[in-house]
Design an enzyme around this catalytic site. Structure first.
Site, PDB file in Angstrom:
ATOM      1  N   HIS B 138       0.877  -1.170   0.000  1.00 38.25           N
ATOM      2  CA  HIS B 138       0.000   0.000   0.000  1.00 38.25           C
ATOM      3  C   HIS B 138       0.920   1.227   0.000  1.00 38.25           C
ATOM      4  CE1 HIS B 138      -2.762   2.991   1.789  1.00 38.25           C
ATOM      5  NE2 HIS B 138      -3.746   2.180   1.468  1.00 38.25           N
ATOM      6  N   ASP B 215       3.010  -4.550   8.063  1.00 44.72           N
ATOM      7  CA  ASP B 215       1.795  -3.745   7.941  1.00 44.72           C
ATOM      8  C   ASP B 215       0.606  -4.691   8.028  1.00 44.72           C
ATOM      9  OD1 ASP B 215      -0.420  -2.385   7.098  1.00 44.72           O
ATOM     10  OD2 ASP B 215       0.400  -1.772   5.159  1.00 44.72           O
ATOM     11  N   GLN B 218      -4.658  -5.064   6.913  1.00 44.50           N
ATOM     12  CA  GLN B 218      -5.647  -5.995   6.358  1.00 44.50           C
ATOM     13  C   GLN B 218      -5.594  -7.366   7.023  1.00 44.50           C
ATOM     14  OE1 GLN B 218      -7.938  -5.065   4.312  1.00 44.50           O
ATOM     15  NE2 GLN B 218      -7.109  -3.070   3.757  1.00 44.50           N
ATOM     16  N   LYS B 241     -10.503  -0.790  10.643  1.00 42.14           N
ATOM     17  CA  LYS B 241     -10.608  -1.998   9.814  1.00 42.14           C
ATOM     18  C   LYS B 241     -10.894  -3.244  10.661  1.00 42.14           C
ATOM     19  CE  LYS B 241      -7.483  -0.284   6.220  1.00 42.14           C
ATOM     20  NZ  LYS B 241      -8.331   0.234   5.141  1.00 42.14           N
ATOM     21  N   CYS B 379      -4.891   2.645  -3.624  1.00 38.47           N
ATOM     22  CA  CYS B 379      -3.659   3.186  -3.034  1.00 38.47           C
ATOM     23  C   CYS B 379      -2.502   2.201  -3.197  1.00 38.47           C
ATOM     24  CB  CYS B 379      -3.846   3.548  -1.565  1.00 38.47           C
ATOM     25  SG  CYS B 379      -5.026   4.870  -1.321  1.00 38.47           S
TER      26      CYS B 379
END
Lengths: 151, 422
Positions: B138, B215, B218, B241, B379
């Site tokens: 991302h 990261d 998600q 999220k 993104c």
């Protein structure tokens, strides 16, 4: 199909998306500009040749959604043969058409075929798609007194 | 019930089916109609809807406990401070971290990465150094590193991916060099859904003594996390999220690294003492939390993690995996559909293009039928370039989505084809 969708995706728009008019680069064009919509990544290039103050030739290239492609295609048809100030006026009328708040589409006689974009006003997220080519044309004409160099 | 008795009965009993209807009722936003159709919310990778428990927790804070934290001796401040620090402990347990002070509250995953870029990487980066990322990052896991790299004359190196959207550990290892100062990788790709082999990546980096940031924006809503077992140096995720509020997120960092890092921002709460001559900084996590924090956000996040744990991430992952499999099969039956991202290990995301139809047109036509998907470059423009597209349609499922909703999506795509292929 809902009536709103039919209003947006009119046959004329779908046709111009499938087979756009004037879709090519214009070699040695005196005026050109690139338009970019960072939100969706759509890119378009507009090429212009003027004869005095009159649009002698206008073409575009790029990739984008049906609304942006059809808008670019119909724009090239609409401004061909117009003077620079007539083209600018047309842009203003077009912008009014796709952003005006009135519910019933007010067709504008001066806009002719461009009135097929009246349905866009129901889709605020798509107004930029419809106006990208016009903004790019405006940028290309900005220095119509001073042709952009070919680098 | 005795353990023996339990074992005897459970070995024969089938696993209870996932009661999606029950969980759906906890999400008031899912009950609405959009353009006259029941809302089909398939944009969970962008943000998730909030269960009533989260909404209630935030409202309760503002109605009953509203006060600043770490400052007052009065009752309300005590309550909010307790709730705020309890949220930190809640996050620690969710992540499987060893220590509560390893949890730093930030605005979101993006700010967490920026904090590490500025306070950890910046001071140790030199000309010619590299930050190793994957080809499916991302922008939030690209740009913060680029900003620091530009200042120091360092650069990014990129682990490539194959046509399915998978990286290979061999290629990753080959790219780790003495110049590598950090490996920064996405745990689950937002654009492709790929679950990366992050444990292998951490091990490969550690063999060369290189720290790793993951990261998890998600990953957190879909996978059971254990940062201690992963052994990564840093892990970030966003509250919104994982069914929590926007504007709150978490940076996990190993304690010994955090203790050695300079502050990210200056202000209140991050200091021990201030005079006009000199400021002594507070210890982590407070050193990295300048100013009044997003108290309501942390309380809402804790409620979200309680809620998610109540369902069980194992059950969530199993249900979502089956639903994603169903969605993938159904999508492949739609003429002209090409899936972007077909990794063997995937979570939540079905990203696709339809031949001859731009993603934005698909998005508008689906929206008219009450179906919310994301269209665009997500993104992740380098991912789009890698697959030779400018944008995709992305349907991302959560545990509250149903098979009927996938059928509605397919019906919506048939409408798209009807309009574009008369």
């Amino acid at each position: 199909m809902t009536s709103d969708l039919r209003e947006l995706y009119q046959e004329v728009i779908l046709d111009h998306n499938r087979t756009p008019s004037n879709f090519r680069a214009l070699e040695g064009a005196a005026y050109r500009a690139e338009g970019y919509n960072p939100l969706c990544g759509d890119k378009i290039q507009v090429f212009l040749q003027l004869d005095g103050d009159r649009v002698e030739e206008v073409t575009f290239q790029g990739a984008g959604c049906a609304i942006s492609q059809a808008s670019a295609s119909l724009m090239t048809e609409a401004v061909l043969g117009k003077t620079v100030s007539e083209a600018r006026l047309l842009f203003e009328q077009f912008q009014e058409l796709v952003t005006s708040e009135t519910q019933t589409p007010d067709t504008d006689e001066g806009l002719g075929k461009l009135n097929v974009f009246a349905g866009v006003r129901e889709y605020p997220m798509r107004v930029k798609c419809a106006t990208l080519a016009w903004h790019t044309l405006k940028a290309a004409l900005k220095d119509s007194a001073e042709p952009v160099s070919t680098e | 019930m005795s353990a023996v008795k339990n074992d005897a009965s459970s070995s024969a009993a089938p696993i209870p089916p996932f009661d999606v209807a029950r969980w759906r009722r906890d999400f008031p936003a899912l009950e609405q109609r959009v353009h006259g159709h029941p809302l089909v919310y398939l944009d969970n990778a962008a943000t998730t809807q909030k269960p009533q428990a989260v909404i209630d927790a935030v409202v309760r804070y503002y109605r009953e406990d509203c006060s600043n934290v770490h400052r007052g001796v009065h009752q309300l401040s005590q309550r909010s401070t307790l709730a705020f620090e309890a949220a930190r402990e809640r996050v620690r347990a969710f992540l499987g971290a060893h220590h509560t002070e390893e949890v730093i509250f930030v605005r979101g995953a993006t700010e967490g990465i920026n904090l590490v870029a500025r306070s950890f990487l910046g001071p140790r980066l030199q000309e010619g150094d590299e930050v190793l990322v994957t080809a499916m990052e991302h922008h939030a896991n690209i740009v913060p590193w680029q900003l620091v790299c530009e200042e120091k004359g360092a650069q990014l190196a990129v682990i490539p991916m194959n046509d399915r959207g998978e990286i290979s550990l061999d290629e990753a290892e080959a790219l780790i060099s003495p110049r590598t100062k950090l490996v920064a990788a996405v745990h689950v790709s937002n654009a492709l859904g790929t679950i990366n082999p992050v444990k292998g990546l951490v091990d490969a980096a550690h063999q060369r003594g290189i720290p790793v940031l993951l990261d998890g924006a998600q990953a957190a809503p879909h996978l059971e996390l254990d940062v201690a077992a992963l052994d990564c140096e840093f892990y970030v995720f966003s509250g919104h999220k994982v069914f929590g509020p926007t504007g709150i997120g978490v940076l996990y960092g190993k304690r010994e690294l955090l203790e050695a890092m300079p502050p990210y921002q200056g202000g209140g709460d991050m200091i021990r003492s201030v005079s006009f001559e000199k400021t002594e900084f507070n210890v982590p996590p407070h050193r990295f939390e300048a100013g009044t924090p997003n108290i309501a956000g942390t309380i809402g996040l804790a409620a979200a993690l309680d809620y998610l744990s109540g369902i069980g991430l194992g059950a969530v992952a199993a249900y979502e995996s089956e639903l994603l499999h169903y969605a993938t099969e159904q999508l492949l039956g739609v003429p002209g559909v090409r899936l972007i991202g077909t990794a063997k290990e995937k979570a939540s995301v079905a990203s696709f293009v339809i031949e001859g139809v731009h993603a934005h047109d698909v998005g508008t036509i689906l929206d008219q039928q009450g179906i919310a998907v994301r269209v665009g470059h997500h993104c992740a423009q380098p991912v789009m370039d890698r697959f030779g597209v400018t944008s995709t349609v992305r349907a991302s499922v959560s545990f509250y989505n149903t098979h009927d909703e996938i059928d509605a999506l397919i019906g919506g795509l048939e409408e798209v084809l009807e309009i574009f292929r008369p």
